[in-house]
Design a protein around this motif. Structure first.
Motif, PDB file in Angstrom:
ATOM      1  N   ARG A 249      44.794  47.439  37.453  1.00 56.35           N
ATOM      2  CA  ARG A 249      45.565  46.032  37.299  1.00 56.35           C
ATOM      3  C   ARG A 249      47.138  46.356  36.714  1.00 56.35           C
ATOM      4  NH1 ARG A 249      41.745  43.229  33.062  1.00 56.35           N
ATOM      5  NH2 ARG A 249      42.608  40.950  34.191  1.00 56.35           N
ATOM      6  N   PRO A 251      50.311  45.749  34.594  1.00 55.62           N
ATOM      7  CA  PRO A 251      50.667  45.555  33.024  1.00 55.62           C
ATOM      8  C   PRO A 251      50.400  44.341  32.547  1.00 55.62           C
ATOM      9  CG  PRO A 251      52.278  47.046  34.057  1.00 55.62           C
ATOM     10  CD  PRO A 251      51.748  46.411  35.195  1.00 55.62           C
ATOM     11  N   ILE A 252      50.620  43.279  33.246  1.00 58.25           N
ATOM     12  CA  ILE A 252      50.401  41.869  32.808  1.00 58.25           C
ATOM     13  C   ILE A 252      48.854  41.440  32.668  1.00 58.25           C
ATOM     14  CG2 ILE A 252      51.133  39.544  32.749  1.00 58.25           C
ATOM     15  CD1 ILE A 252      53.308  41.161  31.653  1.00 58.25           C
ATOM     16  N   ALA A 253      48.391  41.908  33.843  1.00 62.29           N
ATOM     17  CA  ALA A 253      47.000  41.601  33.984  1.00 62.29           C
ATOM     18  C   ALA A 253      46.465  40.082  33.904  1.00 62.29           C
ATOM     19  CB  ALA A 253      46.055  42.366  33.006  1.00 62.29           C
ATOM     20  N   CYS A 254      47.247  39.392  34.771  1.00 63.42           N
ATOM     21  CA  CYS A 254      46.825  38.141  34.978  1.00 63.42           C
ATOM     22  C   CYS A 254      45.526  37.796  35.685  1.00 63.42           C
ATOM     23  CB  CYS A 254      47.922  37.167  35.335  1.00 63.42           C
ATOM     24  SG  CYS A 254      49.271  36.902  34.333  1.00 63.42           S
ATOM     25  N   LYS A 255      45.452  38.657  36.590  1.00 64.10           N
ATOM     26  CA  LYS A 255      44.430  38.618  37.656  1.00 64.10           C
ATOM     27  C   LYS A 255      43.132  38.910  37.163  1.00 64.10           C
ATOM     28  CE  LYS A 255      47.262  36.828  40.649  1.00 64.10           C
ATOM     29  NZ  LYS A 255      47.131  35.063  40.979  1.00 64.10           N
ATOM     30  N   PRO A 291      44.734  46.794  31.465  1.00 63.71           N
ATOM     31  CA  PRO A 291      45.779  46.821  32.099  1.00 63.71           C
ATOM     32  C   PRO A 291      46.624  48.123  32.163  1.00 63.71           C
ATOM     33  CG  PRO A 291      46.563  45.567  30.043  1.00 63.71           C
ATOM     34  CD  PRO A 291      44.945  46.008  30.126  1.00 63.71           C
TER      35      PRO A 291
ATOM     36  N   ARG B 123      45.205  38.190  25.626  1.00 64.82           N
ATOM     37  CA  ARG B 123      45.655  36.811  25.341  1.00 64.82           C
ATOM     38  C   ARG B 123      44.689  36.138  24.337  1.00 64.82           C
ATOM     39  NH1 ARG B 123      48.523  38.307  30.190  1.00 64.82           N
ATOM     40  NH2 ARG B 123      46.576  38.408  31.217  1.00 64.82           N
ATOM     41  N   HIS B 141      45.694  42.727  24.885  1.00 67.93           N
ATOM     42  CA  HIS B 141      47.086  42.829  24.725  1.00 67.93           C
ATOM     43  C   HIS B 141      47.534  41.441  24.793  1.00 67.93           C
ATOM     44  CE1 HIS B 141      46.723  42.372  29.081  1.00 67.93           C
ATOM     45  NE2 HIS B 141      48.016  41.989  29.184  1.00 67.93           N
TER      46      HIS B 141
END
Lengths: 301, 234
Positions: A249, A251-255, A291, B123, B141
């Motif tokens: 994934r 680094p933000i890992a929204c999916k 992530p 989040r 994170h």
């Protein structure tokens, strides 16, 4: 959106049941994308000296025997073929590059979906259930496989724009997300690294990048780790090689992404719903991949 | 819906999700209590959303996205793991997850208590507006991003960028914080903080945890007002 599923068997006793376990996983992700669906499965590896191609033609009545006959006569090769709807698996001991050129040059509508020793790719513009039915996914045996349900964002809804993408021997990649630097990377890979990228889809660029790194001697785990520096955008990837299976994934890992592991298998999905019919899932270790961390099983990793 | 000793059981193997939610919402707008149990949730999305009555709901198994979203007054327990955004926009009541929760747990929740006995993903408590969240394990994170009010208690570790662009949510972490986000700083633990932390731990069922082992994080309040030195950036 888009849905991704993957299943890597640790217990070979499940190999004959792979398709019946995998089909409900793919179909469970229908809500995440109905534009097209596809699977890559790894099974029945060919003997040394043979190459396995999965080849597509939109006409289900296409005369594949004519292609095979030409390969036999022009390349003096042993050739076997097994048609499956719009796809055919061709196995040959002929020269791999020459075979590829001959197959692709035979008819302008022919597309090679995968090349390798164990990989087969089947994908179409249809719902996941319809794709599973067309190719009789439930009957397929495999050691591992990945699947994708597509809600198109970065390129047109076509069969060749569907996932999985294969850009190197036995490699496949599926993707949920969108890349923002794929045009620059596409130029770099095609102009400086001799990679062939056939579609406008961002995912194929990512697959080509992974193939390029594998060709440079990196393991699947290392090649995915390299993606963190090279790719900009949103992505959850599942990649397969002949004997490896890996997840990454951004680094933000929204999916979304969820993994499950038992003594018998490792399963990946965009949503937990895809796991509910797997044997022993109630006692599986279930977790969300972190992530920017590569998870891998098998292969050289 | 079958009645079993005053507990109404809703089986999602033979009830569709809309009908199940309508049953769960049947006391909405009243002060009536009822005890309901959902079996075979199979990771369904949007289960037990929009409840507006002081009912008790137990969900046996893992749920999908948005479980217990917009909850008002109800006590909802997920016996298993919860998918993305459990108890998002909760107004009051209590939501408890006995396993792990996926990302954005308790997002934008205004009131009530969310307890996650296992770990929460990334989040957690994003844009929190007044609810309390207590997590027995770790949080991922970017947790508490732009969180405005309420309290978040973490008995394990916190991931990267905790409390980025934080407003007035108070964060208590017992374990390690991988990194703090912009404008989030560690703050002094005073008696009033140990007091509210002890109360939160007790209410959430973690009364054994010692408030003295926690550190407090909050907003440095440097992003509240425009800094004229940054005018060139606009």
């Amino acid at each position: 959106m888009c849905g991704i599923v993957g299943l890597y068997l640790k217990n070979s006793e499940f190999e004959n049941r792979f398709g019946e376990l995998f089909e409900p996983m793919l179909v469970a992700m229908t809500d995440r994308g109905e534009d097209s669906a596809g699977v890559a499965v790894y099974h029945d590896a060919v003997a040394d000296g043979f190459t396995k191609f999965t080849v597509y033609h939109p006409d289900t009545g296409f005369n594949w025997e004519a292609v095979c006959d030409r390969m036999r006569s022009d390349l003096n090769a042993t050739v076997r073929d097994a048609a499956n709807d719009t796809h055919v698996v061709i196995e040959t001991d002929g020269d791999a590059a020459a075979s590829r050129d001959l197959i692709e040059g035979f008819d302008p509508q022919i597309q090679i979906m995968s090349v390798g020793s164990a990989i087969e790719i089947y994908k179409e513009m249809d719902t996941p259930q319809a794709v599973a039915d067309r190719f009789e996914l439930a009957k397929m045996s495999a050691t591992h496989g990945v699947g994708h349900t597509r809600m198109a964002t970065e390129s047109a809804v076509t069969t060749d724009g569907s996932h999985p993408f294969s850009t190197g021997p036995d490699l496949c990649l599926v993707h949920n997300g969108s890349l923002s630097n794929h045009n620059r990377l596409r130029r770099d890979l095609t102009q400086h690294h001799d990679m062939t990228i056939r579609t406008k889809c961002d995912t194929e660029v990512a697959a080509a990048y992974v193939s390029h790194r594998l060709a440079e001697g990196r393991s699947l785990r290392e090649a995915l780790d390299d993606c963190l520096g090279a790719l900009d955008g949103f992505y959850t990837f599942v990649a397969g090689t002949r004997d490896g299976f890996a997840v990454l994934r951004d680094p933000i890992a929204c999916k979304p992404a969820v993994l499950a592991e038992t003594d018998d298998y490792v399963a990946f999905a965009s949503e937990y719903r895809a796991f509910v019919d797997l044997p022993g899932i109630e006692n599986a270790r279930v977790w969300e991949p972190e992530p920017a961390v590569v998870y891998s099983w098998g292969g050289e990793a | 819906m079958n009645a079993h000793s005053n507990i109404a059981v809703i089986d999602l193997d033979d009830t569709d999700l809309t009908a199940a939610n309508q049953s769960l919402q049947s006391k909405n707008g009243t002060e009536q209590n009822a005890h309901m149990r959902v079996v075979n949730p199979r990771g369904s999305h949007a289960l037990a959303v929009g409840i507006d009555a002081p009912v008790d709901i137990e969900i046996d198994g893992n749920t999908g996205y948005f479980c217990a979203g917009m909850n008002k007054a109800a006590r909802i327990t997920v016996k298993g793991n919860a998918g993305q955004a459990v108890a998002e926009n909760m107004m009051s009541g209590e939501v408890r997850v006995t396993g792990d929760a996926s990302q954005a747990a308790g997002a934008t929740a205004h009131g009530g208590l969310l307890v996650i006995e296992g770990n929460a993903g990334s989040r957690c408590g994003i844009s929190l507006k007044g609810a309390d969240i207590v997590v027995g394990g770790d949080i991922g994170h970017m947790s508490c991003f732009m969180a405005q009010a309420g309290r978040v208690v973490v008995l394990g570790d916190a991931g990267d960028a905790l409390g980025d662009s934080l407003y007035e949510t108070r964060i208590y972490v017992r374990g390690k914080v991988k990194s703090l986000g912009a404008d989030c700083v560690e703050k002094e633990m005073r008696d009033e903080h140990r007091g509210e932390l002890a109360e939160l731990l007790q209410t959430a069922g973690f009364g054994d945890a010692d408030p003295k082992e926690f550190r407090r994080y909050g907003s440095a309040r440097n992003l509240y007002n425009f800094n004229i030195d940054n005018v060139g950036a606009y």
